[in-house]
Design an enzyme around this catalytic site. Structure first.
Site, PDB file in Angstrom:
ATOM      1  N   GLY A 100       0.818  -1.220   0.000  1.00 37.09           N
ATOM      2  CA  GLY A 100       0.000   0.000   0.000  1.00 37.09           C
ATOM      3  C   GLY A 100       0.848   1.264   0.000  1.00 37.09           C
ATOM      4  N   GLU A 103       1.637   1.787  -3.513  1.00 43.92           N
ATOM      5  CA  GLU A 103       0.382   2.168  -4.186  1.00 43.92           C
ATOM      6  C   GLU A 103       0.050   3.637  -3.900  1.00 43.92           C
ATOM      7  OE1 GLU A 103      -1.630  -1.309  -2.497  1.00 43.92           O
ATOM      8  OE2 GLU A 103      -2.347  -1.715  -4.524  1.00 43.92           O
ATOM      9  N   GLU A 123       2.545  -7.995  -1.692  1.00 45.45           N
ATOM     10  CA  GLU A 123       1.275  -8.556  -1.193  1.00 45.45           C
ATOM     11  C   GLU A 123       1.147 -10.051  -1.443  1.00 45.45           C
ATOM     12  OE1 GLU A 123       1.632  -5.676  -2.660  1.00 45.45           O
ATOM     13  OE2 GLU A 123       0.227  -4.185  -1.902  1.00 45.45           O
TER      14      GLU A 123
HETATM   15  C1  LIG Z   1     -13.393  -8.434   1.707  1.00 40.79           C
HETATM   16  C2  LIG Z   1     -12.408  -7.654   0.893  1.00 40.79           C
HETATM   17  C3  LIG Z   1     -11.671  -6.707   1.759  1.00 40.79           C
HETATM   18  C4  LIG Z   1     -10.672  -5.993   0.962  1.00 40.79           C
HETATM   19  C5  LIG Z   1      -9.967  -5.051   1.872  1.00 40.79           C
HETATM   20  C6  LIG Z   1      -8.820  -4.501   1.164  1.00 40.79           C
HETATM   21  C7  LIG Z   1      -8.054  -3.606   2.068  1.00 40.79           C
HETATM   22  C8  LIG Z   1      -6.605  -3.678   1.784  1.00 40.79           C
HETATM   23  C9  LIG Z   1      -6.204  -2.770   0.708  1.00 40.79           C
HETATM   24  C10 LIG Z   1      -4.950  -2.664   0.378  1.00 40.79           C
HETATM   25  C11 LIG Z   1      -4.025  -3.596   0.872  1.00 40.79           C
HETATM   26  C12 LIG Z   1      -2.732  -3.346   0.734  1.00 40.79           C
HETATM   27  C13 LIG Z   1      -1.913  -4.483   0.995  1.00 40.79           C
HETATM   28  C14 LIG Z   1      -0.657  -4.170   1.751  1.00 40.79           C
HETATM   29  O1  LIG Z   1      -0.100  -3.143   1.781  1.00 40.79           O
HETATM   30  S1  LIG Z   1      -0.166  -5.512   2.583  1.00 40.79           S
HETATM   31  C15 LIG Z   1       1.338  -4.982   3.289  1.00 40.79           C
HETATM   32  C16 LIG Z   1       2.390  -4.964   2.257  1.00 40.79           C
HETATM   33  N1  LIG Z   1       3.649  -4.675   2.901  1.00 40.79           N
HETATM   34  C17 LIG Z   1       4.514  -5.586   3.184  1.00 40.79           C
HETATM   35  O2  LIG Z   1       4.345  -6.740   2.909  1.00 40.79           O
HETATM   36  C18 LIG Z   1       5.754  -5.121   3.889  1.00 40.79           C
HETATM   37  C19 LIG Z   1       5.915  -5.893   5.128  1.00 40.79           C
HETATM   38  N2  LIG Z   1       7.080  -5.441   5.852  1.00 40.79           N
HETATM   39  C20 LIG Z   1       8.337  -5.752   5.481  1.00 40.79           C
HETATM   40  O3  LIG Z   1       8.610  -6.392   4.501  1.00 40.79           O
HETATM   41  C21 LIG Z   1       9.425  -5.276   6.375  1.00 40.79           C
HETATM   42  O4  LIG Z   1       8.881  -5.083   7.651  1.00 40.79           O
HETATM   43  C22 LIG Z   1      10.075  -3.958   5.904  1.00 40.79           C
HETATM   44  C23 LIG Z   1       9.048  -2.880   5.673  1.00 40.79           C
HETATM   45  C24 LIG Z   1      10.875  -4.225   4.634  1.00 40.79           C
HETATM   46  C25 LIG Z   1      11.050  -3.482   7.034  1.00 40.79           C
HETATM   47  O5  LIG Z   1      11.944  -4.547   7.331  1.00 40.79           O
HETATM   48  P1  LIG Z   1      12.843  -4.487   8.651  1.00 40.79           P
HETATM   49  O6  LIG Z   1      13.479  -3.203   8.746  1.00 40.79           O
HETATM   50  O7  LIG Z   1      13.697  -5.717   8.613  1.00 40.79           O
HETATM   51  O8  LIG Z   1      11.858  -4.579   9.872  1.00 40.79           O
HETATM   52  P2  LIG Z   1      10.899  -5.754  10.336  1.00 40.79           P
HETATM   53  O9  LIG Z   1      10.470  -6.578   9.201  1.00 40.79           O
HETATM   54  O10 LIG Z   1      11.526  -6.455  11.480  1.00 40.79           O
HETATM   55  O11 LIG Z   1       9.625  -4.959  10.816  1.00 40.79           O
HETATM   56  C26 LIG Z   1       9.689  -4.104  11.945  1.00 40.79           C
HETATM   57  C27 LIG Z   1       8.379  -4.182  12.672  1.00 40.79           C
HETATM   58  O12 LIG Z   1       7.362  -3.640  11.834  1.00 40.79           O
HETATM   59  C28 LIG Z   1       6.297  -4.561  11.679  1.00 40.79           C
HETATM   60  N3  LIG Z   1       5.732  -4.394  10.342  1.00 40.79           N
HETATM   61  C29 LIG Z   1       6.391  -4.336   9.196  1.00 40.79           C
HETATM   62  N4  LIG Z   1       5.562  -4.124   8.182  1.00 40.79           N
HETATM   63  C30 LIG Z   1       4.345  -4.026   8.714  1.00 40.79           C
HETATM   64  C31 LIG Z   1       3.055  -3.803   8.164  1.00 40.79           C
HETATM   65  N5  LIG Z   1       2.864  -3.603   6.864  1.00 40.79           N
HETATM   66  N6  LIG Z   1       2.009  -3.793   9.015  1.00 40.79           N
HETATM   67  C32 LIG Z   1       2.161  -3.957  10.333  1.00 40.79           C
HETATM   68  N7  LIG Z   1       3.378  -4.172  10.915  1.00 40.79           N
HETATM   69  C33 LIG Z   1       4.440  -4.198  10.101  1.00 40.79           C
HETATM   70  C34 LIG Z   1       6.966  -5.914  11.854  1.00 40.79           C
HETATM   71  O13 LIG Z   1       6.017  -6.870  12.219  1.00 40.79           O
HETATM   72  C35 LIG Z   1       7.962  -5.614  12.942  1.00 40.79           C
HETATM   73  O14 LIG Z   1       7.287  -5.573  14.167  1.00 40.79           O
HETATM   74  P3  LIG Z   1       7.380  -6.787  15.176  1.00 40.79           P
HETATM   75  O15 LIG Z   1       8.832  -7.091  15.310  1.00 40.79           O
HETATM   76  O16 LIG Z   1       6.709  -6.293  16.403  1.00 40.79           O
HETATM   77  O17 LIG Z   1       6.627  -7.919  14.528  1.00 40.79           O
END
Ligand SMILES: CCCCCCCC/C=C\C=C\CC(=O)SCCNC(=O)CCNC(=O)[C@H](O)C(C)(C)COP(=O)(O)OP(=O)(O)OC[C@H]1O[C@@H](n2cnc3c(N)ncnc32)[C@H](O)[C@@H]1OP(=O)(O)O
Length: 719
Positions: A100, A103, A123
Site C-alpha cells: 500500500g 500504491e 502482497e
Molecule cells: C473483503 C475484501 C476486503 C478488501 C480489503 C482490502 C483492504 C486492503 C487494501 C490494500 C491492501 C494493501 C496491501 C498491503 O499493503 S499488505 C502490506 C504490504 N507490505 C509488506 O508486505 C511489507 C511488510 N514489511 C516488510 O517487509 C518489512 O517489515 C520492511 C518494511 C521491509 C522493514 O523490514 P525491517 O526493517 O527488517 O523490519 P521488520 O520486518 O523487522 O519490521 C519491523 C516491525 O514492523 C512490523 N511491520 C512491518 N511491516 C508491517 C506492516 N505492513 N504492518 C504492520 N506491521 C508491520 C513488523 O512486524 C515488525 O514488528 P514486530 O517485530 O513487532 O513484529
C-alpha cells in the site's frame, strides 16, 4: 498519524508517522485524508510532498489490522483524490515503499526515491494482491511484463532498478525530502494530465493471450497450490485488457476471495512468526535483551564435505575471513576446487566479486589457533566429533565459540570434551548450506546465552532465518521428520506406492514427497545411522520380529532397498528409477512395485486402497503430534519456531503456515480424534499416541495458536 506542515512557503508537507514502518493504519489514513484536504484547500499551497518519518516512507497497509473490522478511510478513494488533485503531489521515498505504501506513491504525480531505498508490491507473499489499484496502475506505468514480474514475485527492487523501469522519476543521493520539495516547486503549473497513471493506456503487449497463458502455466507449476500468484496474474491481465474502471472492479473481486482465504491467514501468520522467532529466548529467560553477542571477525570450518563446503562459502560471501580445514588429502583437493566453483557461480548470480581471498585452506588444525568461532562439519559420528572437539579445545584461543553442524547428535556430549562447554552450540545448516535459508541454533544444557546470541547474530548476518531450539535427538526439524517418514513406510507396507504417497504430499504443497527426498539425499545415509543404532537385520529379519524393533513397529523397507544397492539418485535407482546415476528426473519403477508386493506377501500383509486423505492424516498428524511433544518438552519456545523451521528448511508449503498452524486451522479436536483413531489401530506405533499437551489444549477449549505459549506455561507448571 500524518503530520501536516507548510514548508518553503508553498509546499504542503505530509509526513506519515506510525513507527516502525509507517504502516497505513486507520489513524494514518485519517491523517492523510485530513492533510490532503488542508493542502488542497489552502491557496498558499502550490504543491504537495508526502514522506515518512525516520527515513522510512511506508511499509504498506497495517497487516495487524487485517482480520479486524478495519475502520477508517479506505485506500482506493484516498489515492484517487491524490491523483485527481490539481496541485502536483510528489512522493519522497526514503527507506522503502512497499505494498500500500508503493500504491500510495503510484497515486502521486511524481516519485523521487533515495538511492538506498527499495520498493515493491509484496502482497503476494501475504496471500494477497496489490488491491489499492496497484495491480492496475503499475502495468500502466512500467508495462505488463515488468509489472507481472514484480507483482507475482513480490520482490523488493532497488531505486536504480525502479528508475530504469520508469517506476520512479528521480533518484536522490542525499536529502530526499528537500530534493522532493524543490522538485515539487519546479513542476508547479505544469499540466498534470500526463501524470495521472489511471488515465494511461496499458502499453500494448503483442500476443497478449499467449503471454498470459505462458505466465499462468509457469505460475501454476511453481506456486504449489498457492492461489495469490494466480489472482495476481488475473489482475494484471485485467489491467492489460480492460478499461481502468473495469480492471479495478476485477482487482476488488479477486482481493475479496484472497482476503478471507486460509492461505492469506497462513502467510500473514508466517510473516509475524518469522519476526517472533528472531526474538529468541531460552527456557532460563535469556534473550537478546539479556545477552549480547560478541563480534566475530574470523571463523573456521572443520571438514570440507558437502556441508562444510557450503558453510565456508556462506561465511566467505558474508565477508568473514575463513580458515577451511580438511585433513584428508583427496577431499582437501576436491573441496578447494568445488568451493572455488561455488564462489564463482555465486559471484555471477550476485554481480559481486568472488570472495576467493576470504578463504585460507589448510590440512592442519593448528591453522585455526586465532579464530573467533569454529563450525565443525565432520562426518556424523559421535566418536569422531568428540575427538575433534577435544582437539579444538586444545588448539583454539580461550573464548573461541565452538559450534557443531550436527543434524541429530547430542551437543552436550561434544561440549563435555571441551574446557569451556558454555561456548559450545549447534549450528545446524541445511544443504546446500550457502543456499538454504534455515539455521537451527541448538543450545545444550551448558551453552551460555552469549554463545546462542553469537550464533543467532552470525546467522542473521549470513541472511539465514535462525531459530534457537533445545538439545534433543534430531532437535526440532529432524525429530519431527522421523514419525512422518515412519508413517510413509508403514503406508507402503499397507498397500501404497512411493508415487501415491509423494503425489498426495506434493498436491498438499510440499516441494517434494517423502520418497523423492529419500532418493535425493541418499537412502544409505539413514541406513548407516540405523546400523549404528543396531536396528538393521540382514535381509530385514524374519518372522514377526522383522517388523518390530525395541518393542515398537519398524519397517525394514529402507534397509532392504540399500541391500539391493538402491541408494537413490546417486545410483540411478531408489524409490524411483532415473535415466542415469545423478539424474533428477524420477520415474515410477515397476521393480519397486514388485519388491513391495513380494515384501507384503512375505509378511502376510494384504494390500488395501489408500486414499490421499489417509496419507496426509497419517504422515502429517504423526509429525504434528511430535511437534506438540517438542513444545511440551520445552525444546521449542513456541509453535512459531516449529513452523518457521518447517517452512524454511523442510519444504512445508508456506501458504499452509507450518505444521502447528495447520493443526490449528484443521482444528485441534479433529487432529486429536484422528490420532486417537490411528493409535488404536496401530498400538505398536507410540508416535501416534496423542501427546498430553494436545489433549490439554483440546480440553481447555482449543485456544487459537496465538494463545498456545500461555497454555504451554500452564502445562509446564503442572508437570
Ligand atoms: C473483503 C475484501 C476486503 C478488501 C480489503 C482490502 C483492504 C486492503 C487494501 C490494500 C491492501 C494493501 C496491501 C498491503 O499493503 S499488505 C502490506 C504490504 N507490505 C509488506 O508486505 C511489507 C511488510 N514489511 C516488510 O517487509 C518489512 O517489515 C520492511 C518494511 C521491509 C522493514 O523490514 P525491517 O526493517 O527488517 O523490519 P521488520 O520486518 O523487522 O519490521 C519491523 C516491525 O514492523 C512490523 N511491520 C512491518 N511491516 C508491517 C506492516 N505492513 N504492518 C504492520 N506491521 C508491520 C513488523 O512486524 C515488525 O514488528 P514486530 O517485530 O513487532 O513484529
Amino acid at each position: 498519524m500524518a503530520q501536516y506542515s507548510l514548508v518553503s512557503g508553498s509546499v504542503g508537507l505530509i509526513t506519515l508517522k506510525n513507527p516502525p514502518v509507517n504502516a497505513l493504519g486507520a489513524v494514518v489514513r485519517h491523517g492523510i485524508v485530513d492533510s490532503v484536504e488542508k493542502a488542497l484547500s489552502d491557496p498558499k499551497v502550490k504543491s504537495v510532498v508526502i514522506c515518512g518519518q525516520n527515513g522510512m516512507f511506508c511499509g504498506g497497509a497495517d497487516i495487524k489490522e487485517f482480520g479486524t473490522d478495519m475502520k477508517g478511510p479506505p485506500l482506493i478513494p484516498m489515492f484517487h483524490s491524490l491523483e485527481a488533485a490539481n496541485k502536483p503531489v510528489v512522493a519522497a521515498i526514503e527507506g522503502g515503499a512497499f505494498g500500500g505504501g508503493l500504491e500510495l506513491a503510484l497515486g502521486c504525480h511524481y516519485r523521487i526515491a533515495h538511492s538506498k531505498a527499495k520498493v515493491g508490491l509484496p502482497e503476494v507473499t501475504l496471500g494477497l494482491l496489490p488491491a489499492a489499484a496497484g495491480s492496475q496502475r503499475l502495468p500502466r506505468l512500467i508495462g505488463v511484463p515488468a509489472a507481472l514480474n514484480l507483482i507475482t514475485t513480490g520482490r523488493h527492487i532497488t531505486a536504480a532498478e525502479a528508475l530504469q523501469l520508469g517506476l520512479v522519476d528521480q533518484v536522490a543521493d542525499h536529502n530526499t525530502v528537500d530534493t522532493a520539495v524543490k522538485f515539487a516547486q519546479s513542476v508547479v503549473g505544469k499540466s498534470l494530465d500526463s501524470r495521472r497513471i489511471s488515465n494511461f493506456q496499458c502499453p500494448p503487449v503483442p500476443n497478449v493471450d499467449v503471454l498470459f497463458e505462458e505466465v499462468m502455466q509457469k505460475i501454476r507449476q511453481t506456486s504449489r497450490g498457492a492461489i495469490a500468484p494466480i489472482a495476481c496474474v488475473q489482475a494484471v491481465r485485467a489491467a492489460a485488457t480492460l478499461p481502468y474502471k473495469d480492471g479495478l472492479q476485477k482487482e476488488k473481486e479477486l482481493m475479496a476471495t484472497l482476503f478471507t482465504s486460509g492461505q492469506a491467514r497462513s502467510l500473514q501468520y508466517c510473516f509475524f512468526a518469522q519476526r517472533v522467532v528472531s526474538r529468541w529466548s531460552m527456557p532460563n529467560g535469556a534473550s537478546w535483551d539479556t545477552s549480547k553477542g560478541r563480534p566475530i571477525h574470523k571463523a573456521a570450518v572443520i571438514g570440507l564435505g558437502t556441508m562444510g563446503r557450503g558453510i565456508a562459502v556462506a561465511l566467505a560471501q558474508t565477508g568473514f575471513s575463513v580458515v577451511a580445514v580438511e585433513t584428508q588429502e583427496k577431499q582437501f583437493m576436491d573441496a578447494k576446487k568445488a568451493v572455488a566453483g561455488m564462489l564463482e557461480r555465486g559471484a555471477k548470480r550476485s554481480g559481486k566479486v568472488a570472495a576467493h581471498d576470504k578463504i585460507i585452506y589448510s590440512q592442519n588444525l593448528q591453522a585455526i589457533a586465532d579464530v573467533d568461532l569454529v563450525i565443525e562439519a565432520v562426518f556424523e559420528d559421535m566418536a569422531l566429533k568428540k575427538r575433534v572437539f577435544r582437539q579444538l579445545s586444545d588448539v583454539c584461543k580461550p573464548g573461541t565459540f565452538l559450534c557443531t553442524n550436527t543434524s541429530t547428535l547430542d551437543i552436550d556430549q561434544m561440549a563435555a570434551e571441551t574446557r569451556q562447554p558454555e561456548l559450545v552450540v549447534g549450528m545446524h545448516f541445511f544443504a546446500p548450506a550457502h543456499v538454504m535459508k534455515l539455521l537451527e541454533v541448538v543450545y545444550g544444557p551448558r551453552s551460555s546465552p552469549e554463545a546462542v546470541a553469537v550464533a543467532m547474530q552470525l546467522g542473521k548476518k549470513m541472511g539465514k532465518v535462525s531459530v534457537a531450539v533445545g538439545n534433543c535427538r534430531g532437535f526440532v526439524g529432524n525429530r519431527m521428520l522421523k514419525p512422518y517418514r515412519d508413517q510413509a513406510y508403514f503406508l507402503l507396507e499397507e498397500g501404497a506406492t512411493p508415487e501415491l504417497i509423494d503425489q498426495a504430499l506434493e498436491e498438499f504443497g510440499f516441494a517434494m514427497g517423502a520418497f523423492k527426498v529419500y532418493d535425493l539425499s541418499g537412502l544409505d545415509v539413514g541406513w548407516k545411522v540405523r546400523k549404528e543404532e543396531g536396528l538393521v537385520l540382514p535381509g530385514g529379519g524374519s518372522g514377526k520380529s522383522a517388523r518390530i524393533r525395541q518393542g515398537v513397529r519398524y519397517s525394514p523397507l529402507g534397509d532392504l532397498m540399500c541391500e539391493e544397492g538402491r541408494f537413490g539418485q546417486k545410483t540411478g535407482r531408489g524409490w524411483y528409477q532415473y535415466d542415469k546415476p545423478g539424474s533428477r528426473d524420477a520415474k515410477p519403477d515397476p521393480w519397486v512395485h514388485r519388491f513391495l508386493e513380494d515384501y507384503r506377501a512375505r509378511h502376510g500383509l494384504v494390500a488395501r486402497r489408500i486414499s490421499n486423505q489417509e496419507v496426509l492424516e497419517r504422515c502429517l498428524y504423526a509429525m504434528i503430534n511430535e511437534g506438540f511433544r517438542i513444545l511440551e518438552d520445552g525444546i521449542a519456545a513456541g509453535p512459531e519456531d516449529i513452523d518457521i523451521i518447517y517452512v524454511f528448511g523442510y519444504g512445508w508449503p508456506r501458504h499452509r503456515g507450518g505444521p502447528m498452524f495447520y493443526a490449528n486451522m484443521v482444528g485441534l479436536p479433529i487432529v486429536l480424534e484422528r490420532l486417537e483413531h490411528f493409535a488404536q489401530a496401530n498400538p505398536d506405533v507410540p508416535t501416534l499416541q496423542p501427546c498430553n499437551l494436545l489433549r490439554k489444549l483440546v480440553a481447555s477449549g482449543s485456544p487459537p495458536i496465538s494463545k498456545w505459549r500461555e497454555a504451554m506455561k500452564n502445562v509446564h507448571s503442572q508437570l
